[in-house]
Design an enzyme around this catalytic site. Structure first.
Site, PDB file in Angstrom:
ATOM      1  N   GLU A 100     -41.534   8.010  21.817  1.00 60.02           N
ATOM      2  CA  GLU A 100     -40.146   7.544  21.870  1.00 60.02           C
ATOM      3  C   GLU A 100     -39.834   7.022  23.264  1.00 60.02           C
ATOM      4  O   GLU A 100     -40.442   7.442  24.243  1.00 60.02           O
ATOM      5  CB  GLU A 100     -39.230   8.725  21.508  1.00 60.02           C
ATOM      6  CG  GLU A 100     -37.752   8.493  21.630  1.00 60.02           C
ATOM      7  CD  GLU A 100     -37.191   7.518  20.619  1.00 60.02           C
ATOM      8  OE1 GLU A 100     -37.610   6.334  20.639  1.00 60.02           O
ATOM      9  OE2 GLU A 100     -36.296   7.902  19.846  1.00 60.02           O
ATOM     10  N   ASP A 101     -38.861   6.117  23.349  1.00 59.43           N
ATOM     11  CA  ASP A 101     -38.449   5.615  24.659  1.00 59.43           C
ATOM     12  C   ASP A 101     -37.617   6.656  25.403  1.00 59.43           C
ATOM     13  O   ASP A 101     -37.965   7.063  26.504  1.00 59.43           O
ATOM     14  CB  ASP A 101     -37.709   4.279  24.538  1.00 59.43           C
ATOM     15  CG  ASP A 101     -36.511   4.307  23.600  1.00 59.43           C
ATOM     16  OD1 ASP A 101     -36.232   5.356  22.969  1.00 59.43           O
ATOM     17  OD2 ASP A 101     -35.841   3.262  23.475  1.00 59.43           O
ATOM     18  N   ASP A 104     -32.264  11.846  24.255  1.00 57.09           N
ATOM     19  CA  ASP A 104     -31.076  12.346  24.936  1.00 57.09           C
ATOM     20  C   ASP A 104     -30.401  13.449  24.127  1.00 57.09           C
ATOM     21  O   ASP A 104     -30.756  14.605  24.266  1.00 57.09           O
ATOM     22  CB  ASP A 104     -30.128  11.227  25.362  1.00 57.09           C
ATOM     23  CG  ASP A 104     -29.780  10.255  24.257  1.00 57.09           C
ATOM     24  OD1 ASP A 104     -29.842  10.624  23.079  1.00 57.09           O
ATOM     25  OD2 ASP A 104     -29.411   9.115  24.570  1.00 57.09           O
ATOM     26  N   PHE A 153     -27.378   4.382  32.349  1.00 54.39           N
ATOM     27  CA  PHE A 153     -27.728   3.488  31.250  1.00 54.39           C
ATOM     28  C   PHE A 153     -28.900   2.644  31.719  1.00 54.39           C
ATOM     29  O   PHE A 153     -28.760   1.848  32.648  1.00 54.39           O
ATOM     30  CB  PHE A 153     -26.532   2.612  30.843  1.00 54.39           C
ATOM     31  CG  PHE A 153     -26.760   1.936  29.540  1.00 54.39           C
ATOM     32  CD1 PHE A 153     -26.292   2.492  28.364  1.00 54.39           C
ATOM     33  CD2 PHE A 153     -27.480   0.754  29.465  1.00 54.39           C
ATOM     34  CE1 PHE A 153     -26.528   1.885  27.133  1.00 54.39           C
ATOM     35  CE2 PHE A 153     -27.722   0.129  28.254  1.00 54.39           C
ATOM     36  CZ  PHE A 153     -27.249   0.700  27.086  1.00 54.39           C
ATOM     37  N   ARG A 166     -35.396  -5.850  27.174  1.00 58.34           N
ATOM     38  CA  ARG A 166     -36.575  -5.097  26.730  1.00 58.34           C
ATOM     39  C   ARG A 166     -37.854  -5.570  27.430  1.00 58.34           C
ATOM     40  O   ARG A 166     -38.776  -4.814  27.632  1.00 58.34           O
ATOM     41  CB  ARG A 166     -36.788  -5.235  25.216  1.00 58.34           C
ATOM     42  CG  ARG A 166     -35.799  -4.501  24.358  1.00 58.34           C
ATOM     43  CD  ARG A 166     -36.242  -4.554  22.892  1.00 58.34           C
ATOM     44  NE  ARG A 166     -35.180  -4.208  21.987  1.00 58.34           N
ATOM     45  CZ  ARG A 166     -34.841  -2.969  21.639  1.00 58.34           C
ATOM     46  NH1 ARG A 166     -35.486  -1.952  22.145  1.00 58.34           N
ATOM     47  NH2 ARG A 166     -33.857  -2.752  20.792  1.00 58.34           N
TER      48      ARG A 166
END
Length: 177
Positions: A100-101, A104, A153, A166
């Site tokens: 996964e990136d 959270d 972010f 991306r």
């Protein structure tokens, strides 16, 4: 309603730092899964760059698969998560590593773990490029963490803001006006 304007992008993790962590994580994966049937599952879209680079460094000859999940309505509650693309391989009796990136709140990963546990996997683990454990709302453990980040972010290296950024080879924090 328009999106907030981006004031600047601050470098968080360079290409070199990311490549070093990917190699280190691959080494841990190789040690753990030596002589075990491993399926590495990329969580699309954000995880694709991390997944691609990680797979190139893994020597245990894993099977590869992909999932894509969508959240609807109150996404943070985890109540409305569904597959838009499910795994195609059988996971029964195999060790599964989700790539996964960012993890959270943990709701999406908890949903995925519960779904795959029911399919008879021998074990389930998570590799995440970025672990925002301070934001965790449910009990989910990232077994292989690239970087810990309490807030911000971030974009680049597969991570996006409204489908942009991306392609960047490093990770940046977006600072809004």
């Amino acid at each position: 309603m328009t999106a907030p304007a981006i004031k600047r992008m601050d470098l968080m993790f360079s290409e070199r730092e990311i490549a070093r962590r990917v190699r280190e994580i691959a080494g841990e994966i190789n040690a753990l899964y030596q002589d075990k049937p491993l399926v590495m599952v990329c969580i699309l879209k954000g995880g694709f760059m991390f997944f691609s680079d990680l797979v190139k460094q893994v020597s245990v000859q894993p099977e590869l698969d992909f999932v894509r999940l969508a959240s609807y309505g109150a996404a943070t509650s985890g109540a409305a998560i569904s597959f838009t693309k499910d795994v195609e391989l059988s996971l029964k009796g195999k060790h599964v590593l989700f790539v996964e990136d960012v993890v959270d709140s943990g709701h999406t990963m908890l949903f995925l773990l519960q779904q795959m546990r029911a399919r008879g996997a021998a074990s389930l683990r998570i590799a995440a490029l970025v672990d925002k454990r301070e934001r965790r709302e449910v009990e989910v453990t990232v077994d292989f963490s690239g970087f810990a980040l309490p807030k911000g972010f971030i974009v680049g290296y597969g991570l996006d803001y409204a489908e942009r950024f991306r392609e960047l080879p490093a990770i940046y924090e977006l600072v809004f006006e």
